[in-house]
Design a protein around this motif. Structure first.
Motif, PDB file in Angstrom:
ATOM      1  N   ALA A 137     -78.763 -60.912  11.204  1.00 46.89           N
ATOM      2  CA  ALA A 137     -78.103 -60.747  12.493  1.00 46.89           C
ATOM      3  C   ALA A 137     -77.974 -59.290  12.924  1.00 46.89           C
ATOM      4  O   ALA A 137     -77.657 -59.006  14.075  1.00 46.89           O
ATOM      5  CB  ALA A 137     -76.707 -61.396  12.442  1.00 46.89           C
TER       6      ALA A 137
ATOM      7  N   LEU B 155     -72.623 -61.461  17.200  1.00 44.91           N
ATOM      8  CA  LEU B 155     -73.713 -62.343  17.580  1.00 44.91           C
ATOM      9  C   LEU B 155     -73.200 -63.598  18.271  1.00 44.91           C
ATOM     10  O   LEU B 155     -73.888 -64.190  19.108  1.00 44.91           O
ATOM     11  CB  LEU B 155     -74.504 -62.728  16.317  1.00 44.91           C
ATOM     12  CG  LEU B 155     -75.922 -63.268  16.506  1.00 44.91           C
ATOM     13  CD1 LEU B 155     -76.802 -62.252  17.227  1.00 44.91           C
ATOM     14  CD2 LEU B 155     -76.529 -63.616  15.150  1.00 44.91           C
TER      15      LEU B 155
ATOM     16  N   HIS C  58     -79.667 -57.504  16.094  1.00 42.67           N
ATOM     17  CA  HIS C  58     -79.070 -57.608  17.430  1.00 42.67           C
ATOM     18  C   HIS C  58     -78.645 -56.240  17.944  1.00 42.67           C
ATOM     19  O   HIS C  58     -78.799 -55.936  19.128  1.00 42.67           O
ATOM     20  CB  HIS C  58     -77.870 -58.559  17.376  1.00 42.67           C
ATOM     21  CG  HIS C  58     -77.128 -58.708  18.659  1.00 42.67           C
ATOM     22  ND1 HIS C  58     -77.587 -59.497  19.688  1.00 42.67           N
ATOM     23  CD2 HIS C  58     -75.959 -58.158  19.080  1.00 42.67           C
ATOM     24  CE1 HIS C  58     -76.729 -59.428  20.692  1.00 42.67           C
ATOM     25  NE2 HIS C  58     -75.740 -58.625  20.352  1.00 42.67           N
ATOM     26  N   TRP C  59     -78.097 -55.392  17.062  1.00 45.33           N
ATOM     27  CA  TRP C  59     -77.666 -54.047  17.481  1.00 45.33           C
ATOM     28  C   TRP C  59     -78.490 -52.935  16.842  1.00 45.33           C
ATOM     29  O   TRP C  59     -78.469 -51.788  17.308  1.00 45.33           O
ATOM     30  CB  TRP C  59     -76.186 -53.825  17.149  1.00 45.33           C
ATOM     31  CG  TRP C  59     -75.840 -53.972  15.695  1.00 45.33           C
ATOM     32  CD1 TRP C  59     -75.362 -55.080  15.074  1.00 45.33           C
ATOM     33  CD2 TRP C  59     -75.946 -52.963  14.677  1.00 45.33           C
ATOM     34  NE1 TRP C  59     -75.170 -54.847  13.738  1.00 45.33           N
ATOM     35  CE2 TRP C  59     -75.515 -53.548  13.460  1.00 45.33           C
ATOM     36  CE3 TRP C  59     -76.360 -51.631  14.664  1.00 45.33           C
ATOM     37  CZ2 TRP C  59     -75.495 -52.849  12.253  1.00 45.33           C
ATOM     38  CZ3 TRP C  59     -76.338 -50.925  13.462  1.00 45.33           C
ATOM     39  CH2 TRP C  59     -75.905 -51.549  12.283  1.00 45.33           C
TER      40      TRP C  59
END
Length: 295
Positions: A102, A244, A105-106
């Motif tokens: 995850a 997320l 995502h950033w």
């Protein structure tokens, strides 16, 4: 009127969530920190955060200052790094792997921002995800690893980036959706959907279900979007980081629930060799990660 020290203070306050921890991080006394903040608020004629919240909650004016900090501090750090470019061997690339699906995502926007300041340094993340990247870091096949687990602390440096909440997500009409929080027993017979990570390395099993009996099913899929689609369709539940979850929950596609009455908080670290912890390029990448987490 607004100094770099003020921007560092507001960024650290947001990161740590308390005046006590902020003072410790900035090597200030609580009295000196309080005086600094009060002086800035008087100059700006506004309140920057709510005093009686835990963790500290920034006011809209404080969020504006935080936004400025996220833009200015990386530039300041990059300039300082360039001024210190007296390294014996200039760095041409950073080989990076992550132990968290995850995180992309950033992380990808973070890499782009880093490269805006260091265009000649390639961030090589072709290895992408690995559920156990630490051995490659120890064998010099990697330079940096994003992880939530500390291993070989005598050989490696673990720089704390931030803490995040792991949330259980369910379909809006799932029987668990109405609960204020879930227990390990609530998940006993559920189908848990996750990324393809060994069960013993998954936070929900290591730090929540632990030794509780689990008679359900573990279903693994490669893509985060597919996890949300399966959960939304009522085909299972999943545990994912709050950054997320938020966009999908705001659309009404899923419902998130704390894991336990206090929620399950996990740390995120950037692991590196101990002899690189003070390297200006590494420090700049670390600070860029801190300022972009979860955005």
């Amino acid at each position: 009127m607004i100094d770099v020290k003020h921007l560092k203070t507001i960024a650290t306050l947001k990161e740590t969530g308390s005046l006590v921890n902020t003072a410790r991080e900035l090597f200030l006394t609580q009295s000196a920190l309080s005086h600094q903040i009060k002086d800035l608020e008087n100059k700006l004629d506004c309140q920057l955060f709510e005093r009686k919240t835990q963790p500290v909650r920034l006011t809209p004016q404080g969020m504006l200052l935080l936004e400025l900090a996220s833009e200015v501090l990386p530039r300041v750090e990059a300039t300082k790094c360039r001024l210190k470019e007296s390294l014996n061997q200039p760095i041409s690339q950073l080989r990076l792997s992550v132990e968290c699906h995850a995180c992309f995502h950033w992380l990808l926007p973070t890499i782009k921002e880093f490269n805006n300041f260091w265009p000649d340094i390639k961030v090589d993340y072709e290895r992408g995800f690995s559920y156990d990247a630490i051995p490659d870091l120890l064998s010099d096949e990697l330079d940096l690893v994003l992880t939530s687990d500390i291993r070989e602390p005598d050989k490696l440096e673990y720089a704390h980036l931030f803490d995040f909440k792991l949330k259980l997500i369910v379909a809006p009409d799932h029987e668990l959706a109405k609960k204020a929080y879930v227990t390990a027993l609530d998940l006993k017979n559920e189908t848990i959907i996750s990324y393809p990570i060994p069960r013993e390395r998954q936070d929900i099993f290591k730090h929540f279900i632990q030794n509780a009996r689990f008679d359900g099913t573990l279903k693994t899929v490669d893509q985060g979007l597919l996890i949300f689609q399966l959960v939304s369709a009522g085909m299972g539940v999943a545990a994912l980081p709050d950054w997320l979850v938020t966009p999908y929950e705001s659309q009404g596609l899923i419902k998130s629930i704390p894991l336990g009455a206090l929620g399950l908080t996990r740390p995120m670290y950037l692991a590196m060799k101990k002899n690189m912890k003070d390297n200006p390029v590494y420090r700049h990448f670390l600070n860029t990660c801190k300022l972009n987490n979860g955005r």
